[in-house]
Design an enzyme around this catalytic site. Structure first.
Site, PDB file in Angstrom:
ATOM      1  N   ILE A 145       0.848  -1.179   0.000  1.00 54.89           N
ATOM      2  CA  ILE A 145       0.000   0.000   0.000  1.00 54.89           C
ATOM      3  C   ILE A 145       0.891   1.238   0.000  1.00 54.89           C
ATOM      4  O   ILE A 145       1.807   1.353   0.815  1.00 54.89           O
ATOM      5  CB  ILE A 145      -0.915   0.015   1.241  1.00 54.89           C
ATOM      6  CG1 ILE A 145      -1.775  -1.255   1.304  1.00 54.89           C
ATOM      7  CG2 ILE A 145      -1.787   1.260   1.259  1.00 54.89           C
ATOM      8  CD1 ILE A 145      -2.511  -1.429   2.621  1.00 54.89           C
ATOM      9  N   SER A 146       0.659   2.177  -0.926  1.00 55.09           N
ATOM     10  CA  SER A 146       1.387   3.442  -0.999  1.00 55.09           C
ATOM     11  C   SER A 146       2.892   3.200  -1.157  1.00 55.09           C
ATOM     12  O   SER A 146       3.313   2.691  -2.189  1.00 55.09           O
ATOM     13  CB  SER A 146       1.059   4.293   0.231  1.00 55.09           C
ATOM     14  OG  SER A 146       1.573   5.599   0.094  1.00 55.09           O
ATOM     15  N   SER A 147       3.707   3.512  -0.160  1.00 56.78           N
ATOM     16  CA  SER A 147       5.139   3.215  -0.269  1.00 56.78           C
ATOM     17  C   SER A 147       5.353   1.730  -0.534  1.00 56.78           C
ATOM     18  O   SER A 147       6.240   1.338  -1.303  1.00 56.78           O
ATOM     19  CB  SER A 147       5.867   3.617   1.015  1.00 56.78           C
ATOM     20  OG  SER A 147       7.242   3.324   0.946  1.00 56.78           O
ATOM     21  N   HIS A 286      -6.284   8.741  -1.697  1.00 57.18           N
ATOM     22  CA  HIS A 286      -5.075   7.914  -1.585  1.00 57.18           C
ATOM     23  C   HIS A 286      -5.292   6.688  -0.706  1.00 57.18           C
ATOM     24  O   HIS A 286      -4.799   5.603  -1.018  1.00 57.18           O
ATOM     25  CB  HIS A 286      -3.925   8.762  -1.029  1.00 57.18           C
ATOM     26  CG  HIS A 286      -2.615   8.040  -0.983  1.00 57.18           C
ATOM     27  ND1 HIS A 286      -1.968   7.605  -2.129  1.00 57.18           N
ATOM     28  CD2 HIS A 286      -1.825   7.671   0.063  1.00 57.18           C
ATOM     29  CE1 HIS A 286      -0.830   6.994  -1.776  1.00 57.18           C
ATOM     30  NE2 HIS A 286      -0.730   7.030  -0.468  1.00 57.18           N
TER      31      HIS A 286
END
Length: 419
Positions: A145-147, A286
């Site tokens: 997730i994300s990074s 996001h």
């Protein structure tokens, strides 16, 4: 005195570890930190979850956290451990120790196979797990997730021979965050202003492991249209990159709406295990990850045995190959026959070219790479092969004297007889 000496000797023998002893496994059904797991240049922590009912030769899922997160946070905040309890696979939760709690997806070291930094440490975690649990090396997956989504892209680029597939939730393409000043953040990429052609994006991935010609992992990407951290254009750039890497058309083979507000496109095939799958979430920001999404990624991986059967899954196949050569060139004709009892909807035919041959153009399929172990992916008009039906494809190639037909045919992973 003799008795005392014998007692001391026995104690020493008991205490001495065997040089060939297997690495000690982690306790079952609990999140456990593993130390001394191997080369770890960026001092990552490794957390492992092994269910009570772990299967023999289990699959491995690497679940990578977001910035400010941790391995334990990923364990507590996602369903991967619960899914492991159901299906018997093992979950690795890498955890960053640097102050930002973000993974390195930007340094030159991180964007090269064996270059150093976080990907090397994660690869060591996988090697430790494979050794300890005799894990199935053909069923290793990454998700984040994300990074962690950005790291999923990086891992699949750096180690295409390790991973079978990945699922990236709110990420960016491989190499998009690249910097040379030591910074972890790339504002141009996060803002969605870094764009390349599919070929350029694909070349960035291929440069991470120069000379690699083997099978590439499949990719699933997720993104919200209102993402204000890693802007939505990154979603389209990821699609461009991975369709190019996997040698499939950017035109979707299938489009549907599995949930209201979601648009799912599949590239290269129409089933649950298409080479590339992309899910766009209308009006979502996001932090898009919610309960149930991991199960959908699991289906894409092919680890959900209660879901739809892996698509496609031929029972048997036959390939007839002939060549017509001249001077330094040749044409090859391949006939693929489905000798199984169920239809194939979406196919990839892998085969090996004789040394010195290089494909210059082809028909009936998309061919990648041009030499070595080649994968031919169906065109939009011939993706379905009914039982006992055949599809004809072909290509033109240069040769250095060896004009023999290719060999070693597999159709969607199933070995085919050749004639």
């Amino acid at each position: 005195m003799l008795l005392a000496l014998l007692s001391l000797l026995a104690a020493a023998l008991v205490a001495a570890p065997s040089a060939s002893a297997r690495t000690e496994a982690a306790p079952a059904a609990t999140l456990t930190e593993i130390t001394n797991f191997g080369t770890n240049p960026s001092n990552l922590q490794m957390y492992l979850y092994v269910p009570d009912n772990v299967t023999a030769h289990p699959a491995v899922v690497v679940a990578v956290h977001y910035c400010t997160g941790s391995g334990p946070a990923m364990y507590n905040g996602t369903e991967w451990a619960q899914l492991a309890n159901t299906y018997g696979f093992v979950v690795i939760y890498p955890s960053v120790t640097r102050s930002s709690k973000c993974f390195d997806v930007s340094s030159p070291q991180a964007l090269k196979r064996g270059g150093g930094s976080d990907p090397v440490g994660i690869k060591s975690m996988i090697d430790w797990t494979v050794n300890t649990y005799s894990a199935d090396t053909s069923r290793i997956y990454a998700t984040g997730i994300s990074s962690g989504a950005m790291m999923t892209n990086v891992l699949l680029g750096d180690y295409p021979d390790v991973f079978a597939a990945g699922a990236a939730f709110s990420g960016v393409p491989f190499g998009c965050f690249a910097t040379t000043d030591g910074s972890e953040w790339n504002s141009a990429c996060s803002g969605g202003t870094v764009t390349h052609t599919p070929q350029q994006w694909g070349d960035l991935v291929r440069a991470a492991y120069p000379g690699y010609t083997g099978t590439r992992p499949r990719m699933q990407v997720w993104h919200g249209t209102e993402d204000d951290v890693l802007r939505y254009p990154n979603f389209g750039e990821e699609i461009k990159q991975w369709t190019n890497v996997l040698g499939v058309s950017q035109t979707p083979a299938a489009t549907d709406t599995p949930v209201s507000g979601w648009t799912r496109t599949r590239y290269g095939a129409t089933g649950d295990r298409a080479p590339v799958e992309a899910i766009s979430l209308q009006g979502v920001g996001h932090n898009l990850y919610t309960t149930g999404m991991a199960a959908r990624a699991l289906t894409f991986f092919g680890l959900d045995s209660s879901g739809p059967a892996p698509q496609p899954q031929p029972g048997a196949c036959k390939v007839t190959a002939t060549t017509n050569a001249w001077n330094t060139g040749l044409t090859a004709s391949l006939t693929i026959t489905n000798t199984g009892t169920t239809a194939i909807s979406g196919w990839q035919l892998a085969f090996t070219l004789p040394a010195g041959q290089t494909i210059t153009n082809g028909w009936g399929a998309t061919y990648t790479p041009a030499s070595g172990t080649v994968t031919a992916t169906n065109a939009t008009y011939n993706g379905t092969i009914a039982p006992n039906a055949s599809v004809g494809i072909g290509y033109q190639a240069n040769h250095g004297g060896n004009s023999a037909a290719p060999g070693g045919f597999t159709l969607n992973g199933t070995a085919c007889t050749a004639s």
